[in-house]
Write a protein that holds these residues in place. Structure first.
Motif, PDB file in Angstrom:
ATOM      1  N   MET A  96      34.317  24.100  38.327  1.00  0.00           N
ATOM      2  CA  MET A  96      35.624  24.669  38.623  1.00  0.00           C
ATOM      3  C   MET A  96      36.276  23.972  39.819  1.00  0.00           C
ATOM      4  O   MET A  96      37.489  23.720  39.818  1.00  0.00           O
ATOM      5  CB  MET A  96      35.475  26.173  38.908  1.00  0.00           C
ATOM      6  CG  MET A  96      35.052  27.007  37.697  1.00  0.00           C
ATOM      7  SD  MET A  96      34.590  28.694  38.141  1.00  0.00           S
ATOM      8  CE  MET A  96      36.112  29.275  38.842  1.00  0.00           C
ATOM      9  N   SER A  97      35.432  23.668  40.796  1.00  0.00           N
ATOM     10  CA  SER A  97      35.961  22.994  41.987  1.00  0.00           C
ATOM     11  C   SER A  97      36.502  21.616  41.638  1.00  0.00           C
ATOM     12  O   SER A  97      37.559  21.197  42.134  1.00  0.00           O
ATOM     13  CB  SER A  97      34.877  22.896  43.063  1.00  0.00           C
ATOM     14  OG  SER A  97      34.448  24.167  43.461  1.00  0.00           O
ATOM     15  N   LYS A  98      35.752  20.909  40.792  1.00  0.00           N
ATOM     16  CA  LYS A  98      36.216  19.571  40.406  1.00  0.00           C
ATOM     17  C   LYS A  98      37.568  19.650  39.690  1.00  0.00           C
ATOM     18  O   LYS A  98      38.495  18.895  39.966  1.00  0.00           O
ATOM     19  CB  LYS A  98      35.176  18.914  39.511  1.00  0.00           C
ATOM     20  CG  LYS A  98      33.939  18.421  40.233  1.00  0.00           C
ATOM     21  CD  LYS A  98      32.980  17.733  39.273  1.00  0.00           C
ATOM     22  CE  LYS A  98      31.758  17.198  40.018  1.00  0.00           C
ATOM     23  NZ  LYS A  98      30.816  16.536  39.090  1.00  0.00           N
ATOM     24  N   THR A  99      37.669  20.584  38.758  1.00  0.00           N
ATOM     25  CA  THR A  99      38.939  20.742  38.027  1.00  0.00           C
ATOM     26  C   THR A  99      40.077  21.104  38.974  1.00  0.00           C
ATOM     27  O   THR A  99      41.180  20.551  38.911  1.00  0.00           O
ATOM     28  CB  THR A  99      38.785  21.812  36.951  1.00  0.00           C
ATOM     29  OG1 THR A  99      37.712  21.460  36.065  1.00  0.00           O
ATOM     30  CG2 THR A  99      40.082  21.959  36.153  1.00  0.00           C
ATOM     31  N   ILE A 122      42.534  25.343  34.040  1.00  0.00           N
ATOM     32  CA  ILE A 122      42.302  25.669  35.456  1.00  0.00           C
ATOM     33  C   ILE A 122      41.490  26.957  35.510  1.00  0.00           C
ATOM     34  O   ILE A 122      41.926  28.014  35.008  1.00  0.00           O
ATOM     35  CB  ILE A 122      43.641  25.835  36.197  1.00  0.00           C
ATOM     36  CG1 ILE A 122      44.405  24.504  36.214  1.00  0.00           C
ATOM     37  CG2 ILE A 122      43.423  26.318  37.625  1.00  0.00           C
ATOM     38  CD1 ILE A 122      45.767  24.591  36.854  1.00  0.00           C
ATOM     39  N   PRO A 123      40.276  26.920  36.100  1.00  0.00           N
ATOM     40  CA  PRO A 123      39.396  28.106  36.066  1.00  0.00           C
ATOM     41  C   PRO A 123      39.853  29.208  36.999  1.00  0.00           C
ATOM     42  O   PRO A 123      39.568  30.378  36.763  1.00  0.00           O
ATOM     43  CB  PRO A 123      38.031  27.541  36.488  1.00  0.00           C
ATOM     44  CG  PRO A 123      38.366  26.333  37.314  1.00  0.00           C
ATOM     45  CD  PRO A 123      39.644  25.768  36.771  1.00  0.00           C
ATOM     46  N   VAL A 124      40.585  28.817  38.056  1.00  0.00           N
ATOM     47  CA  VAL A 124      40.992  29.824  39.033  1.00  0.00           C
ATOM     48  C   VAL A 124      42.334  30.384  38.577  1.00  0.00           C
ATOM     49  O   VAL A 124      43.333  29.656  38.530  1.00  0.00           O
ATOM     50  CB  VAL A 124      41.096  29.211  40.442  1.00  0.00           C
ATOM     51  CG1 VAL A 124      41.483  30.287  41.454  1.00  0.00           C
ATOM     52  CG2 VAL A 124      39.776  28.558  40.830  1.00  0.00           C
ATOM     53  N   LYS A 125      42.319  31.636  38.258  1.00  0.00           N
ATOM     54  CA  LYS A 125      43.525  32.237  37.716  1.00  0.00           C
ATOM     55  C   LYS A 125      44.679  32.186  38.705  1.00  0.00           C
ATOM     56  O   LYS A 125      45.826  31.936  38.335  1.00  0.00           O
ATOM     57  CB  LYS A 125      43.247  33.684  37.306  1.00  0.00           C
ATOM     58  CG  LYS A 125      42.298  33.827  36.135  1.00  0.00           C
ATOM     59  CD  LYS A 125      42.114  35.293  35.754  1.00  0.00           C
ATOM     60  CE  LYS A 125      41.177  35.436  34.561  1.00  0.00           C
ATOM     61  NZ  LYS A 125      40.973  36.864  34.189  1.00  0.00           N
ATOM     62  N   LYS A 126      44.381  32.431  39.956  1.00  0.00           N
ATOM     63  CA  LYS A 126      45.448  32.432  40.952  1.00  0.00           C
ATOM     64  C   LYS A 126      46.052  31.044  41.121  1.00  0.00           C
ATOM     65  O   LYS A 126      47.279  30.888  41.227  1.00  0.00           O
ATOM     66  CB  LYS A 126      44.889  32.942  42.282  1.00  0.00           C
ATOM     67  CG  LYS A 126      45.977  33.200  43.319  1.00  0.00           C
ATOM     68  CD  LYS A 126      45.401  33.888  44.553  1.00  0.00           C
ATOM     69  CE  LYS A 126      46.513  34.221  45.539  1.00  0.00           C
ATOM     70  NZ  LYS A 126      45.991  34.904  46.739  1.00  0.00           N
TER      71      LYS A 126
END
Length: 791
Positions: free
Chosen positions: A132-135, A173-177
């Motif tokens: 997730m961080s990489k994306t 994008i894994p982070v919804k925010k």
């Protein structure tokens, strides 16, 4: 044994058919719920309960019976079951012991397993977090890159970056925010880019509007230079054609090669902001909106530029206005050809039609107000240059050219009126004195430049020209008229322009110059010298008509050799010839008036003198001096044929005056002395006439007969008749035809009646004259009698 209990049970229970059915259903394990539901629905549950009790009793009886039959086997089974219970207890004890041991051993393993599972869970979470961080980092890097492009004004890379984010990353994008923020910021960034691009376009619109005037002036300047080069080349070509004659002469030609500048190099303006803006809007998918935005704004600019100023005169700003139009449509042509569909041909055509309509209305309005030919020509010439410039870019300019061509008549009317004022001023300020040219440059400017010379030999200076100052001044005015007319008609073909110029040239020469000359001739204060100079001027101007026609041909590009044809002439030439004849007639009238003042025979001659004066009367000396001055002046400025006309007119008038004096009512009678005195005057006049006829060179031209003396023939024949010794021979047809052919019977009769060869006074009667009538008196009396009989 078994049968009896069974019968008893049946008997006891009182089984019915319904009980048997119920037993069968229970035995088969079928569902009794329908029966129960039916019983309760019908409101009769008691029978069913009774049946069920019966079935239960029956089953209990069967169980009891079965237990009695298998009692022993049951006991054994119970015993065995008890043994099994003991063994089960032992086994349970062993299992408990083994379980305890196993729990002791597995507790440690279970703890380790828990740690292992926890580690696996942490590893999985860390792996997911790294992914997730990489994306997210990649997305953030792209966002940062996009921001950098936007801040640096590189909008296309920014849009490509946004497109990459939307296509490959946004949904992953894994982070919804973070995804929500990116989704929210992308439209804002696109809107920001659109606004920035539109801002740049607006700046470009302001810039290109300010540059349009310079672009237009430069383009029109190139067209003007090209037209001038063409005119110079045509002039050189005409010169070569004139020199070559038939074209067979050996000639050397020089080819002038000029590097033609491309519009792109000569008319530099930057369309990069428009290209980029249109491309950006294409990337945003809103190119149609940008096309409409661009077209509307440019139309607003065009309409604003075409607003007529109410403060500044049209003549002062028309070049700026037309240059703005030229620059505007040169830019739009470049946009249409190079911007990849930003401007359609139909849209540009609409813009052009709008501009043409407004320019046409504006020109028509201001042309109607103009009262100066120079102003009208200035505007027309610039409109023609505008048309020639924009025609190179494919615009249809015939409407504009037709608009200015429609003012052709008005222009020439104004030009004619201006020339009328100039010619009238030149004539009014003319002193009617021959021009004195002191040096060769004056001769070149006033004679050779208008081909007024009568010989190719350069004269000695100072040179006295046969014309006054109004002639070269008028030639300059007419030549200027020709140039201005040709300049206005330059859009027509060579031959069409030449025919029109010839028509207008005839108009100014006939309606203006000829009228002014005739007005000068009819002036009451005109003197002899002035009339003579006007006649000379008219003769020179008539000759200058050939120069005017050739000048028109040269200006129109017509070979001058075509002007040598007999039919190639101006109508004004014949009209000026008539004006010249009018001037001659006016001159002769003035000369005759002057001669009448000098002669006045009824006052200057003593008609009944007692003796004959010697050497003629005093008035004749004045007449001779006047005629000498007149003929000398006329010889200097008039052609020989005109000189001959003046001389003939003067001597004929003198002859008529002499005859008229004898016929005058104020002369009641005269005698021979008066006749002899007039005869002496006539001899002096005849000698002068012969001398002048020879000294002027007229005798070389008119060798076949005719002289100034011949103009005095009537007076001479009358004097000869009155002094004749046989005057009655006048009635002899042969003698009359030979010696008195110009005399009329009526005139002779009246004159002879007045002829009295005796003195009027008493002293006259006492003179030496013979008292008796001599033969001449008798012959005269006979003539009088025969004339009375004849009449």
């Amino acid at each position: 044994m078994n049968a009896k209990p069974k019968r008893r049970i049946v008997t006891e229970n009182g089984d019915t058919g319904e009980d048997l059915v119920l037993v069968t259903l229970i035995g088969n394990g079928e569902d009794l719920s329908p029966l129960v539901r039916h019983a309760f629905e019908t409101g009769r549950p008691e029978p069913l309960l009774h049946q069920l009790r019966n079935v239960a009793k029956k089953k209990e009886a069967e169980i009891e019976e079965l237990c009695r039959l298998h009692y022993e086997e049951f006991i054994v089974a119970v015993d065995e079951l008890r043994g099994v219970l003991v063994d089960a207890e032992e086994l349970k004890s062993e299992l408990a012991s083994d379980n305890y041991k196993l729990q002791e051993v597995g507790a440690n393993l279970l703890s380790k397993l828990d740690h292992l599972l926890e580690s696996y869970a942490i590893k999985k979470n860390v792996t997911e977090a790294i992914k997730m961080s990489k994306t997210s980092v990649q997305v953030l890097e792209l966002c940062s890159k996009c921001n950098s492009h936007v801040s640096e004004g590189r909008f296309y890379p920014a849009l490509k970056t946004i497109e990459l984010i939307e296509k490959n990353y946004l949904s992953n994008i894994p982070v919804k925010k973070l995804r929500a923020i990116v989704e929210d910021r992308i439209p804002a960034v696109k809107l920001h880019i659109e606004k920035k691009v539109c801002s740049e376009v607006n700046e470009w619109l302001v810039h290109i509007r300010s540059m349009a005037k310079d672009i237009g002036h430069a383009a029109i300047g190139h067209t003007s230079s090209a037209r001038q080069r063409d005119q110079e080349m045509q002039a050189r070509q005409r010169e070569v054609e004139e020199q070559s004659g038939s074209g067979l002469a050996d000639l050397s030609f020089a080819l002038d090669v000029e590097e033609a500048e491309e519009d792109s190099s000569s008319l530099k303006f930057d369309l990069t902001p428009i290209y980029r803006a249109y491309h950006i809007h294409k990337c945003l998918g809103i190119q149609d909106r940008f096309r409409e935005y661009y077209c509307n704004n440019r139309l607003l600019q065009l309409n604003s530029d075409l607003q007529i100023s109410s403060v500044q005169p049209f003549l002062e700003y028309h070049q700026t206005l037309l240059a703005l139009v030229a620059g505007y449509f040169i830019v739009e042509d470049r946009v249409m050809r190079t911007a990849g569909g930003l401007l359609e041909a139909s849209q540009l055509e609409t813009m052009w039609e709008t501009a043409v309509s407004k320019i046409k209305s504006m020109l028509e309005e201001h042309f109607s107000r103009m009262d100066s030919a120079a102003h009208l020509l200035l505007v027309k010439d610039y409109v023609a240059l505008l048309g020639a410039t924009l025609r190179q870019y494919g615009y249809e300019v015939s409407t504009l050219l037709d608009t200015v061509d429609a003012t052709k008549e008005k222009y020439h009317n104004l030009l004619r009126e201006e020339c009328r004022q100039q010619i009238s001023s030149a004539i009014a300020s003319d002193t009617y004195e021959q021009m004195v040219l002191k040096k060769e440059s004056d001769y070149q400017a006033n004679v050779l430049s208008f081909q007024l010379q009568t010989t190719d030999i350069m004269p000695a200076f100072p040179f006295v020209a046969p014309f006054s100052s109004m002639v070269p001044e008028t030639c300059r005015i007419v030549r200027s008229f020709i140039k201005d007319s040709v300049n206005y008609l330059s859009n027509d073909g060579c031959m069409n322009a030449f025919n029109a110029v010839r028509k207008y040239l005839d108009s100014i020469l006939i309606d203006v110059l000829n009228e002014d000359i005739l007005n000068s001739i009819s002036d009451d204060g005109l003197g002899v010298s002035q009339a003579m100079q006007i006649a000379a001027n008219a003769s020179v101007l008539e000759r200058a008509c050939n120069f005017f026609l050739k000048s028109a041909a040269i200006e129109c590009g017509i070979p001058t050799r075509s002007m040598d044809r007999p039919h190639a002439t101006l109508t004004a030439k014949a009209v000026l010839n008539t004006a010249r004849d009018e001037a001659y007639m006016r001159l002769l009238d003035l000369v005759n008036y002057k001669l009448d003042d000098y002669m006045s025979l009824t006052e200057n001659v003593s008609w009944t003198s007692d003796d004959v004066p010697q050497g003629g009367h005093e008035y004749m000396n004045e007449v001779i001096i006047y005629l000498d001055t007149l003929m000398s002046t006329a010889q200097q400025i008039l052609p020989l044929d005109a000189l001959c006309k003046v001389g003939i007119g003067a001597f004929e008038h003198i002859s008529n005056s002499i005859v008229g004096a004898f016929l005058s009512d104020s002369v009641k009678r005269f005698n021979a002395n008066a006749v002899m005195a007039i005869n002496n005057d006539l001899k002096i006049l005849e000698n002068f006439a012969d001398e002048r006829f020879h000294s002027t060179g007229l005798s070389e031209i008119y060798k076949d007969g005719g002289s100034f003396r011949a103009c005095l023939i009537e007076a001479r024949q009358l004097i000869n008749l009155l002094l004749s010794s046989q005057p009655e021979n006048f009635m002899n047809p042969v003698i009359r035809e030979k010696n008195y052919n110009t005399l009329e019977h009526k005139k002779v009769a009246l004159i002879c009646d007045k002829f009295k060869d005796s003195a009027d006074s008493l002293f006259g009667s006492l003179s030496n004259r013979k008292a008796n009538q001599n033969s001449r008196k008798k012959s005269m009396d006979a003539l009088k009698k025969r004339l009375r009989d004849f009449s």
